[in-house]
Design an enzyme around this catalytic site. Structure first.
Site, PDB file in Angstrom:
ATOM      1  N   ASN A  54     -22.679   4.983 -67.331  1.00 16.53           N
ATOM      2  CA  ASN A  54     -23.413   4.472 -68.490  1.00 16.53           C
ATOM      3  C   ASN A  54     -22.474   4.262 -69.669  1.00 16.53           C
ATOM      4  O   ASN A  54     -21.461   4.956 -69.804  1.00 16.53           O
ATOM      5  CB  ASN A  54     -24.512   5.455 -68.912  1.00 16.53           C
ATOM      6  CG  ASN A  54     -25.679   5.472 -67.945  1.00 16.53           C
ATOM      7  OD1 ASN A  54     -25.728   4.701 -66.996  1.00 16.53           O
ATOM      8  ND2 ASN A  54     -26.620   6.377 -68.175  1.00 16.53           N
ATOM      9  N   HIS A  67     -32.644  14.204 -73.766  1.00 16.17           N
ATOM     10  CA  HIS A  67     -33.093  13.581 -72.525  1.00 16.17           C
ATOM     11  C   HIS A  67     -32.818  14.494 -71.337  1.00 16.17           C
ATOM     12  O   HIS A  67     -31.827  15.227 -71.316  1.00 16.17           O
ATOM     13  CB  HIS A  67     -32.379  12.242 -72.317  1.00 16.17           C
ATOM     14  CG  HIS A  67     -32.663  11.253 -73.402  1.00 16.17           C
ATOM     15  ND1 HIS A  67     -31.799  10.230 -73.726  1.00 16.17           N
ATOM     16  CD2 HIS A  67     -33.731  11.126 -74.236  1.00 16.17           C
ATOM     17  CE1 HIS A  67     -32.324   9.517 -74.714  1.00 16.17           C
ATOM     18  NE2 HIS A  67     -33.494  10.045 -75.040  1.00 16.17           N
ATOM     19  N   LYS A  77     -24.073  15.132 -65.267  1.00 15.93           N
ATOM     20  CA  LYS A  77     -23.362  14.128 -66.062  1.00 15.93           C
ATOM     21  C   LYS A  77     -21.978  14.623 -66.459  1.00 15.93           C
ATOM     22  O   LYS A  77     -21.759  15.827 -66.631  1.00 15.93           O
ATOM     23  CB  LYS A  77     -24.129  13.812 -67.364  1.00 15.93           C
ATOM     24  CG  LYS A  77     -25.518  13.275 -67.197  1.00 15.93           C
ATOM     25  CD  LYS A  77     -26.168  13.051 -68.558  1.00 15.93           C
ATOM     26  CE  LYS A  77     -27.588  12.535 -68.442  1.00 15.93           C
ATOM     27  NZ  LYS A  77     -28.214  12.350 -69.781  1.00 15.93           N
ATOM     28  N   TYR A 137     -20.325   7.706 -69.719  1.00 15.92           N
ATOM     29  CA  TYR A 137     -20.534   8.839 -68.835  1.00 15.92           C
ATOM     30  C   TYR A 137     -20.828   8.427 -67.408  1.00 15.92           C
ATOM     31  O   TYR A 137     -21.287   7.330 -67.128  1.00 15.92           O
ATOM     32  CB  TYR A 137     -21.599   9.815 -69.348  1.00 15.92           C
ATOM     33  CG  TYR A 137     -22.811   9.273 -70.033  1.00 15.92           C
ATOM     34  CD1 TYR A 137     -24.055   9.298 -69.424  1.00 15.92           C
ATOM     35  CD2 TYR A 137     -22.730   8.797 -71.343  1.00 15.92           C
ATOM     36  CE1 TYR A 137     -25.188   8.852 -70.078  1.00 15.92           C
ATOM     37  CE2 TYR A 137     -23.865   8.352 -72.009  1.00 15.92           C
ATOM     38  CZ  TYR A 137     -25.090   8.380 -71.366  1.00 15.92           C
ATOM     39  OH  TYR A 137     -26.208   7.933 -72.023  1.00 15.92           O
ATOM     40  N   GLU A 148     -37.186   9.995 -66.001  1.00 17.64           N
ATOM     41  CA  GLU A 148     -36.461  10.300 -67.232  1.00 17.64           C
ATOM     42  C   GLU A 148     -37.428  10.705 -68.340  1.00 17.64           C
ATOM     43  O   GLU A 148     -38.323   9.945 -68.704  1.00 17.64           O
ATOM     44  CB  GLU A 148     -35.638   9.094 -67.666  1.00 17.64           C
ATOM     45  CG  GLU A 148     -34.612   8.648 -66.639  1.00 17.64           C
ATOM     46  CD  GLU A 148     -33.646   9.759 -66.256  1.00 17.64           C
ATOM     47  OE1 GLU A 148     -33.175  10.493 -67.153  1.00 17.64           O
ATOM     48  OE2 GLU A 148     -33.380   9.919 -65.049  1.00 17.64           O
ATOM     49  N   ASP A 174     -38.057   8.910 -78.548  1.00 17.30           N
ATOM     50  CA  ASP A 174     -37.564  10.215 -78.978  1.00 17.30           C
ATOM     51  C   ASP A 174     -38.318  10.727 -80.197  1.00 17.30           C
ATOM     52  O   ASP A 174     -38.502  11.938 -80.363  1.00 17.30           O
ATOM     53  CB  ASP A 174     -36.063  10.137 -79.272  1.00 17.30           C
ATOM     54  CG  ASP A 174     -35.244   9.927 -78.003  1.00 17.30           C
ATOM     55  OD1 ASP A 174     -35.766  10.177 -76.904  1.00 17.30           O
ATOM     56  OD2 ASP A 174     -34.078   9.500 -78.112  1.00 17.30           O
TER      57      ASP A 174
END
Length: 205
Positions: A54, A67, A77, A137, A148, A174
Site C-alpha cells: 500500500n 484500522h 503489516k 507498507y 476492514e 474514522d
C-alpha cells in the site's frame, strides 16, 4: 547473529520498531527499510509472504485509523515513511493479550526511514506531521472491504498522541468510528490466541 539494523520491541506484544542505517553522499542517499536478518533476529522468523503493498499520501494533520482487520482472516503489516514525517501508532485491541488496551508509537520520516511491524489483530493509526507525507507498507493479506474495520482515534480512554497545533483531518468513516470499549462489549474485537495462531501460520507452511 547481529545486524546493522537497530530494533526494539514496542509496548504492544509482538510489535517492533526497526531503524536501518542510511548511507548518504553527494548524490543522495540509500537505505533498506526492511532487512530480513534483522527481522529474524527480532522475531525469530522471516517476514510474512507479501500479498499486497500500500501507498498513501497525506496532508499535514491527517489522521488515518485506528484500522484493523477481522480475524480471521487477519493481516500483519510492515510500515515505513517514504516521504515526509508521521507518528505511526500500534494499538493492542486483541482480547486476552497481556498488553490489551496499550499503544505505542514511533516517528517515521524520510531522514531515518524507521519502520514498524504490526502483528495480526492489532490496530494501526498514523498522523501526518507534514504535507505530502507518504506511507508505504507491505501486508500479509489482500484488501477486502468487508473485513476492514475502524475504531475512533479520538477515543479519550486511549489518549493517542494526536498533536493539538493543527485540526485533525479524518475520513467520514474514522469520524464515525466507535470507541474501543463499545466494540469490546459487542464482541467485535480480535482474540489474542486466535491472532497468534494465524500469525504463526503465515511463516510456518
Amino acid at each position: 547473529m547481529t545486524t546493522a539494523v537497530k530494533f526494539r520491541e514496542l509496548a504492544v506484544s509482538g510489535a517492533y520498531a526497526f531503524n536501518p542505517p542510511v548511507f548518504e553522499d553527494d548524490r543522495g542517499l540509500f537505505t533498506s527499510p526492511y532487512q530480513e536478518p534483522a527481522f529474524v533476529e527480532a522475531l525469530g522468523h522471516p517476514l510474512f509472504p507479501v500479498a499486497q503493498s500500500n501507498h498513501s499520501r497525506s496532508k499535514r494533520g491527517t489522521v488515518r485509523g485506528i484500522h484493523y482487520t477481522v480475524t480471521p482472516p487477519g493481516v500483519a503489516k510492515y510500515v515505513y515513511c517514504a516521504r515526509g514525517r508521521a507518528i505511526d501508532i500500534v494499538v493492542d485491541i486483541r482480547v486476552g493479550s497481556p498488553t490489551f488496551g496499550r499503544w505505542d508509537s514511533s516517528v517515521l520520516d524520510q531522514e531515518t526511514f524507521s519502520a514498524m511491524y504490526f502483528p495480526v489483530g492489532v490496530g494501526h493509526a498514523f498522523i501526518a506531521l507534514e504535507d505530502d507525507t507518504v506511507m508505504s507498507y507491505m501486508l500479509s493479506g489482500s484488501y477486502e472491504a468487508q473485513h476492514e474495520l475502524s475504531l475512533s482515534p479520538l477515543d479519550p480512554a486511549l489518549g493517542l498522541p494526536i498533536p493539538t497545533d493543527v485540526a485533525p483531518l479524518l475520513s467520514a468513516r474514522d469520524t464515525a468510528a466507535p470507541l474501543l470499549a463499545q466494540v469490546r462489549a459487542e464482541g467485535g474485537l480480535p482474540e489474542y490466541d486466535k491472532c497468534r495462531r494465524i500469525e504463526a501460520a503465515l511463516w510456518r507452511p
